[in-house]
Design a protein around this motif. Structure first.
Motif, PDB file in Angstrom:
ATOM      1  N   MET A   1       0.902  -1.373   0.055  1.00 29.30           N
ATOM      2  CA  MET A   1      -0.082   0.165  -0.067  1.00 29.30           C
ATOM      3  C   MET A   1       0.934   1.313   0.007  1.00 29.30           C
ATOM      4  N   ARG A   2       0.697   2.080  -0.833  1.00 25.22           N
ATOM      5  CA  ARG A   2       1.449   3.362  -0.947  1.00 25.22           C
ATOM      6  C   ARG A   2       0.721   4.409   0.086  1.00 25.22           C
ATOM      7  N   THR A   3       1.796   5.208   0.731  1.00 28.53           N
ATOM      8  CA  THR A   3       1.109   6.341   1.443  1.00 28.53           C
ATOM      9  C   THR A   3       1.018   7.579   0.635  1.00 28.53           C
ATOM     10  N   ARG A   4       0.140   8.312   0.957  1.00 29.67           N
ATOM     11  CA  ARG A   4      -0.241   9.605   0.176  1.00 29.67           C
ATOM     12  C   ARG A   4       0.758  10.666   0.378  1.00 29.67           C
ATOM     13  N   THR A   5       1.448  10.998  -0.653  1.00 28.32           N
ATOM     14  CA  THR A   5       2.409  12.025  -0.825  1.00 28.32           C
ATOM     15  C   THR A   5       1.761  13.454  -0.364  1.00 28.32           C
ATOM     16  N   PRO A   6       2.176  14.011   0.612  1.00 23.82           N
ATOM     17  CA  PRO A   6       1.587  15.274   1.028  1.00 23.82           C
ATOM     18  C   PRO A   6       1.595  16.563  -0.207  1.00 23.82           C
ATOM     19  N   ALA A   7       0.319  17.051  -0.164  1.00 22.79           N
ATOM     20  CA  ALA A   7       0.066  18.053  -1.346  1.00 22.79           C
ATOM     21  C   ALA A   7       0.137  17.630  -2.467  1.00 22.79           C
ATOM     22  N   PRO A   8      -0.392  16.919  -3.137  1.00 23.99           N
ATOM     23  CA  PRO A   8      -0.102  16.314  -4.491  1.00 23.99           C
ATOM     24  C   PRO A   8      -0.795  17.257  -5.568  1.00 23.99           C
ATOM     25  N   GLY A   9       0.184  17.355  -6.614  1.00 19.99           N
ATOM     26  CA  GLY A   9      -0.185  18.389  -7.746  1.00 19.99           C
ATOM     27  C   GLY A   9      -0.376  17.375  -8.879  1.00 19.99           C
ATOM     28  N   ARG A  10      -0.860  18.097 -10.077  1.00 19.04           N
ATOM     29  CA  ARG A  10      -1.158  17.150 -11.037  1.00 19.04           C
ATOM     30  C   ARG A  10      -0.501  17.823 -12.449  1.00 19.04           C
ATOM     31  N   VAL A  11       0.421  16.778 -13.243  1.00 16.14           N
ATOM     32  CA  VAL A  11       0.927  17.163 -14.121  1.00 16.14           C
ATOM     33  C   VAL A  11       0.624  15.973 -15.512  1.00 16.14           C
ATOM     34  N   ASP A  12      -0.233  16.489 -16.467  1.00 16.86           N
ATOM     35  CA  ASP A  12      -0.642  15.881 -17.570  1.00 16.86           C
ATOM     36  C   ASP A  12      -1.418  14.661 -16.902  1.00 16.86           C
ATOM     37  N   GLY A  13      -2.247  14.962 -15.970  1.00 17.87           N
ATOM     38  CA  GLY A  13      -2.982  13.834 -15.254  1.00 17.87           C
ATOM     39  C   GLY A  13      -2.293  12.984 -14.261  1.00 17.87           C
ATOM     40  N   VAL A  14      -1.113  13.130 -14.220  1.00 16.16           N
ATOM     41  CA  VAL A  14      -0.277  12.330 -13.193  1.00 16.16           C
ATOM     42  C   VAL A  14       0.005  13.173 -11.863  1.00 16.16           C
ATOM     43  N   GLU A  15      -0.455  12.701 -10.683  1.00 16.63           N
ATOM     44  CA  GLU A  15      -0.153  13.127  -9.404  1.00 16.63           C
ATOM     45  C   GLU A  15       1.168  13.436  -9.048  1.00 16.63           C
ATOM     46  N   THR A  16       1.692  14.682  -8.832  1.00 20.12           N
ATOM     47  CA  THR A  16       3.279  14.796  -8.226  1.00 20.12           C
ATOM     48  C   THR A  16       3.056  15.694  -7.234  1.00 20.12           C
ATOM     49  N   ALA A  17       4.235  15.303  -6.299  1.00 18.21           N
ATOM     50  CA  ALA A  17       4.390  16.276  -5.111  1.00 18.21           C
ATOM     51  C   ALA A  17       5.287  17.625  -5.290  1.00 18.21           C
ATOM     52  N   PRO A  18       5.146  18.562  -4.374  1.00 18.01           N
ATOM     53  CA  PRO A  18       6.306  19.633  -4.624  1.00 18.01           C
ATOM     54  C   PRO A  18       7.328  18.883  -4.048  1.00 18.01           C
ATOM     55  N   LYS A  19       8.481  19.437  -4.460  1.00 17.42           N
ATOM     56  CA  LYS A  19       9.984  19.096  -4.335  1.00 17.42           C
ATOM     57  C   LYS A  19      10.165  19.176  -2.778  1.00 17.42           C
ATOM     58  N   LEU A  20      11.154  18.494  -2.318  1.00 22.89           N
ATOM     59  CA  LEU A  20      11.091  18.303  -0.911  1.00 22.89           C
ATOM     60  C   LEU A  20      11.654  19.462  -0.313  1.00 22.89           C
ATOM     61  N   GLY A  21      12.748  20.254  -1.077  1.00 25.75           N
ATOM     62  CA  GLY A  21      12.988  21.597  -0.683  1.00 25.75           C
ATOM     63  C   GLY A  21      11.984  22.598  -0.360  1.00 25.75           C
ATOM     64  N   ARG A  22      10.747  22.432  -1.210  1.00 23.84           N
ATOM     65  CA  ARG A  22       9.725  23.365  -1.093  1.00 23.84           C
ATOM     66  C   ARG A  22       8.961  23.039   0.226  1.00 23.84           C
ATOM     67  N   ARG A  23       8.903  21.796   0.238  1.00 19.21           N
ATOM     68  CA  ARG A  23       8.081  21.166   1.340  1.00 19.21           C
ATOM     69  C   ARG A  23       8.691  21.563   2.844  1.00 19.21           C
ATOM     70  N   LEU A  24       9.950  21.398   2.804  1.00 23.14           N
ATOM     71  CA  LEU A  24      10.766  21.547   4.011  1.00 23.14           C
ATOM     72  C   LEU A  24      10.762  23.093   4.573  1.00 23.14           C
ATOM     73  N   ALA A  25      10.626  24.014   3.199  1.00 21.15           N
ATOM     74  CA  ALA A  25      11.030  25.566   3.517  1.00 21.15           C
ATOM     75  C   ALA A  25       9.554  25.841   4.137  1.00 21.15           C
ATOM     76  N   VAL A  26       8.485  25.329   3.710  1.00 20.03           N
ATOM     77  CA  VAL A  26       7.206  25.909   4.259  1.00 20.03           C
ATOM     78  C   VAL A  26       6.930  25.220   5.461  1.00 20.03           C
ATOM     79  N   GLU A  27       7.496  24.066   5.716  1.00 19.42           N
ATOM     80  CA  GLU A  27       7.486  23.453   7.216  1.00 19.42           C
ATOM     81  C   GLU A  27       8.188  24.406   8.036  1.00 19.42           C
ATOM     82  N   LEU A  28       9.345  24.797   7.733  1.00 21.97           N
ATOM     83  CA  LEU A  28      10.045  25.784   8.491  1.00 21.97           C
ATOM     84  C   LEU A  28       9.455  27.058   8.922  1.00 21.97           C
TER      85      LEU A  28
END
Length: 263
Positions: A1-28
């Motif tokens: 079972m896959r875990t949900r990636t935080p805050a997915p986006g969509r590119v050409d119908g495929v779910e993608t997550a913001p890059k780790l650096g961006r996620r870490l920046a907003v967590e900080l």
């Protein structure tokens, strides 16, 4: 079972997550805001002359800070701002294993940065002293606002962290009403502070405890272990418990798998 990636986006119908650096920046940033807003209210405003906001104001400051942070950044990083939340969501199947340690590190950095800025502001008042005026630190025994002993502090931090993480898991479940999660989470944190400020000055967040403790030093550091142990224990209870209570992780993937099984 896959875990949900935080805050997915969509590119050409495929779910993608913001890059780790961006996620870490907003967590900080989000953790900085939570600690600066909540602890800042406690240090600068709670006892200000005859118009101080008191315990009620501090409780709402923490709740409003996490509410606004979650609305602002939840779609990017998941809006954890708290190592116990990160661990609880990981155990609940909502956060990837590879993200846990980086999230926790930047959350602590954000909290420490907030405590440093708060100290610089507080020292702008002549005669301010961390030892005399306090610095929103968490504690038990003689360092508890109400004089509560270690056992009481441990129990309330475990229980309230477990409740907090359960609410987060429930409010962000794919089956929950959409768009209302931050409101439920912010109000829950407010209630948690109303209950436990007299006991421990309310942690339920190891990063929130660590930033002020590192700045204040002394007893705050010697008692800091409790405010890592208890919230993480509460997160463990909630993370594992949520799956058993609801029968799943509350993710889109889990719902799809359940339909496949049922079908």
């Amino acid at each position: 079972m896959r875990t949900r990636t935080p805050a997915p986006g969509r590119v050409d119908g495929v779910e993608t997550a913001p890059k780790l650096g961006r996620r870490l920046a907003v967590e900080l940033i989000g953790t900085f805001w939570l600690v600066f807003a909540g602890c800042g209210t406690a240090v600068l405003s709670a006892r200000f002359d005859t118009v101080g906001v008191g315990l009620l104001g501090v409780a709402f400051a923490f709740g409003l800070a996490v509410l606004t942070g979650a609305y602002a950044f939840g779609h990017i990083s998941g809006g954890h701002f708290n190592p116990a939340v990160t661990v609880g969501l990981w155990l609940g199947g909502r956060t990837r294993t590879a993200d846990v340690l980086p999230y926790v590190v930047v959350q602590v950095i954000g909290a420490l940065g907030a405590a440093g800025v708060l100290l610089a502001v507080a020292e702008g008042r002549k005669g301010f002293s961390v030892a005399r005026d306090g610095f929103a630190i968490n504690g038990y025994g003689t360092h508890s606002p109400g004089g509560y002993h270690l056992g009481a502090a441990l129990l309330i931090e475990v229980v309230l962290t477990a409740v907090f993480v359960l609410v987060i898991l429930g409010a962000t479940d794919v089956r929950a009403p959409r768009g209302t999660g931050p409101l439920a989470i912010g109000l829950t944190l407010t209630v948690i502070h109303l209950i436990s400020i007299p006991v421990t000055n309310t942690s339920v967040n190891p990063a929130r405890s660590t930033g002020p403790a590192l700045v204040a030093g002394g007893a705050a550091l010697s008692q800091l272990w409790l405010f890592w142990l208890a919230p993480l224990a509460g997160a463990l209870v909630a993370g594992f418990g949520y799956r058993h209570i609801t029968g799943g992780t509350g993710t889109i993937e889990a719902a799809a798998e359940a339909q496949d099984v049922d079908g």
